[in-house]
Design an enzyme around this catalytic site. Structure first.
Site, PDB file in Angstrom:
ATOM      1  N   TRP A   1       0.840  -1.204   0.000  1.00  0.00           N
ATOM      2  CA  TRP A   1       0.000   0.000   0.000  1.00  0.00           C
ATOM      3  C   TRP A   1       0.872   1.251   0.000  1.00  0.00           C
ATOM      4  O   TRP A   1       0.536   2.258  -0.618  1.00  0.00           O
ATOM      5  CB  TRP A   1      -0.895  -0.004   1.240  1.00  0.00           C
ATOM      6  CG  TRP A   1      -1.745   1.227   1.389  1.00  0.00           C
ATOM      7  CD1 TRP A   1      -2.985   1.445   0.870  1.00  0.00           C
ATOM      8  CD2 TRP A   1      -1.407   2.426   2.107  1.00  0.00           C
ATOM      9  NE1 TRP A   1      -3.438   2.696   1.224  1.00  0.00           N
ATOM     10  CE2 TRP A   1      -2.487   3.319   1.983  1.00  0.00           C
ATOM     11  CE3 TRP A   1      -0.294   2.821   2.854  1.00  0.00           C
ATOM     12  CZ2 TRP A   1      -2.505   4.569   2.578  1.00  0.00           C
ATOM     13  CZ3 TRP A   1      -0.291   4.081   3.441  1.00  0.00           C
ATOM     14  CH2 TRP A   1      -1.387   4.938   3.306  1.00  0.00           C
ATOM     15  N   HIS A   2       2.022   1.162   0.691  1.00  0.00           N
ATOM     16  CA  HIS A   2       2.855   2.351   0.805  1.00  0.00           C
ATOM     17  C   HIS A   2       3.540   2.710  -0.518  1.00  0.00           C
ATOM     18  O   HIS A   2       3.844   3.892  -0.746  1.00  0.00           O
ATOM     19  CB  HIS A   2       3.914   2.145   1.890  1.00  0.00           C
ATOM     20  CG  HIS A   2       3.357   2.300   3.280  1.00  0.00           C
ATOM     21  ND1 HIS A   2       2.691   1.286   3.933  1.00  0.00           N
ATOM     22  CD2 HIS A   2       3.341   3.352   4.131  1.00  0.00           C
ATOM     23  CE1 HIS A   2       2.303   1.705   5.121  1.00  0.00           C
ATOM     24  NE2 HIS A   2       2.671   2.947   5.274  1.00  0.00           N
ATOM     25  N   GLY A   3       3.810   1.735  -1.349  1.00  0.00           N
ATOM     26  CA  GLY A   3       4.452   2.097  -2.603  1.00  0.00           C
ATOM     27  C   GLY A   3       4.776   0.894  -3.459  1.00  0.00           C
ATOM     28  O   GLY A   3       4.884  -0.227  -2.972  1.00  0.00           O
TER      29      GLY A   3
END
Length: 480
Positions: free
Chosen positions: A322-324
């Site tokens: 989700w973060h990257g």
């Protein structure tokens, strides 16, 4: 628009003043227009992507509420999820997935015919996508009525204080507040401004200063070993906390000034005595999102042990993704999942070990040891979050304890001697003020005498003016 920009210094008081001057029935429209302007300051065309997801989820909510057939209802929910995740997949993960596909195809001697996309990732896409999805989940579950006013629903997704980096709100908390008539309230205004002041201190004085050293060392890690890598890693541990929690404080404070209550996003995470406790204190709105909408639907704790380990690991793996779109984020999530699984697997063994050493007779000492261990584990995992490549992350983690000594040229890491000591002093001040209090910081301040309170405000404002870092930068979590 950045919170730490001249534009926001004009935007915020102007919007707040108009909000209280305007009749109640027009206020939501004012906030919606203000939120659009706030978002378009980053890039005007981004707002078209935002409107697409707003349209999808607005109609999905109405269909979910009106549909009685469970199968069709689930179909509408899946359609909404696919639409939201599809936008994320195109703008955030397409090139990452295409890169992986190219690697596989190259092994066969062929080349990947699918071209890469030259598109910019919209600011805060993951945040407002998850906020929109929480609305459809809650409507599907019957916990929230579908919002019929399109403007109010659009404002739910776009409310400017938390639009680009959260907190990721639930509809039950924020939607009813848009219908409430907010009167000017002295306590709300002053408490909101205090939170904003504290958030600016954390961002401008601490995070932006630490960033200079961290960027220098992590920018070319192979030039360093031992002490500089440890210092940069510890500095990043505080940088990301001050950057993100500073943003959250400003967002929650800005909303509080107008009378809105946003959910708490941080609760002194570095005093956690376990990684499990850390995730109840760090980025609370995202942690609870994954718990409510992924971990529990997977079975949560009410499953057999192997499945429990699987659930935990998968949730944190996805949290990392989700973060990257980068392997470093996935490895960061995998590390946290591994920490949690290992903690469960060794629970009885650790209890036996503690009893044999009789540490359970010294609860404060035991907690202190556990807090130190947790801090080290979390800091180690941040290496993978911050490193620019997986190779850099493995180099840093394998050279942390090589050539550990105080070097004469130890300040050649992006900060001169005075800036380095200001950075250390500001971290100590943060620990003294925020970590010292066992209660909410605002509650603690408000309990003091008027003289102490006002001296504290002037002191923090003075520190900001005197030690604000000249190279203020974008918040780290805006990229997500």
């Amino acid at each position: 628009m950045l919170f730490n920009s001249l534009e926001f210094l004009i935007f915020f008081p102007l919007v707040t003043l108009l909000y209280f001057l305007m009749p109640h029935k027009f206020r939501w429209a004012l906030l919606l227009v203000a939120s659009c302007i706030f978002y378009m300051f980053f890039k005007i065309e981004y707002i078209l992507i935002l409107f697409f997801t707003i349209l999808i989820d607005y109609f999905a909510g109405i269909l979910l509420e009106s549909e009685k057939d469970p199968k069709r209802k689930k179909y509408y929910l899946i359609l909404s999820i696919v639409s939201n995740v599809g936008v994320l997949a195109i703008f955030k993960y397409f090139n990452f997935l295409n890169d992986g596909l190219s690697g596989l195809i190259n092994l066969t001697g062929y080349s990947n015919p699918i071209p890469y996309l030259s598109i910019l990732l919209p600011i805060g896409l993951s945040f407002h996508t998850f906020q929109a999805m929480s609305y459809t989940f809650e409507v599907y579950r019957g916990n929230q009525k579908a919002e019929r006013n399109f403007g109010i629903y659009a404002l739910y997704v776009m409310f400017y204080p938390q639009l680009v980096a959260g907190p990721i709100e639930r509809p039950q908390n924020i939607l009813p507040q848009f219908y409430e008539k907010k009167e000017f309230n002295y306590d709300d205004v002053t408490n909101g401004l205090k939170l904003m002041l504290w958030g600016f201190f954390k961002k401008i004085v601490i995070a932006d200063r630490l960033a200079e050293l961290v960027s220098t060392v992590y920018g070319s890690p192979e030039s360093y070993s031992g002490t500089p890598l440890i210092i940069a890693t510890v500095f990043f541990t505080f940088q990301i906390y001050c950057d993100f929690s500073g943003y959250s404080d400003i967002a929650i404070g800005a909303a509080r000034v107008m009378g809105f209550t946003l959910m708490q996003n941080f609760n002194r995470p570095y005093i956690s005595s376990s990684v499990s406790e850390f995730w109840t204190r760090w980025h609370i709105s995202l942690s609870t999102w994954f718990k409510d909408y992924l971990y529990i639907p997977l079975g949560g704790n009410r499953v057999k042990i192997p499945r429990l380990y699987f659930n935990l690991f998968v949730v944190f793996l996805i949290s990392g993704l989700w973060h990257g779109a980068n392997l470093t984020y996935i490895l960061w999530g995998a590390l946290h999942g591994t920490f949690l699984v290992l903690a469960l697997m060794t629970k009885n063994m650790r209890a036996t070990f503690t009893a044999r050493l009789q540490l359970n007779h010294f609860p404060r000492l035991l907690r202190g040891i556990n807090v130190a261990i947790t801090f080290c584990l979390v800091s180690f995992a941040w290496i993978f979050f911050r490193a620019e490549t997986v190779q850099d992350a493995f180099y840093i983690s394998s050279h942390l304890f090589q050539n550990i000594k105080l070097q004469s040229g130890g300040f050649n890491m992006g900060l001169d001697r005075s800036q380095f000591f200001i950075a250390i002093a500001s971290i100590l001040l943060l620990i003294l003020i925020e970590f010292w209090y066992k209660e909410n910081l605002l509650t603690a301040i408000n309990r003091q005498s008027a003289v102490v309170r006002w001296l504290s405000y002037y002191f923090i404002a003075f520190i900001i003016l005197l030690f604000a870092n000249s190279s203020s930068s974008q918040f780290i979590y805006f990229q997500f």
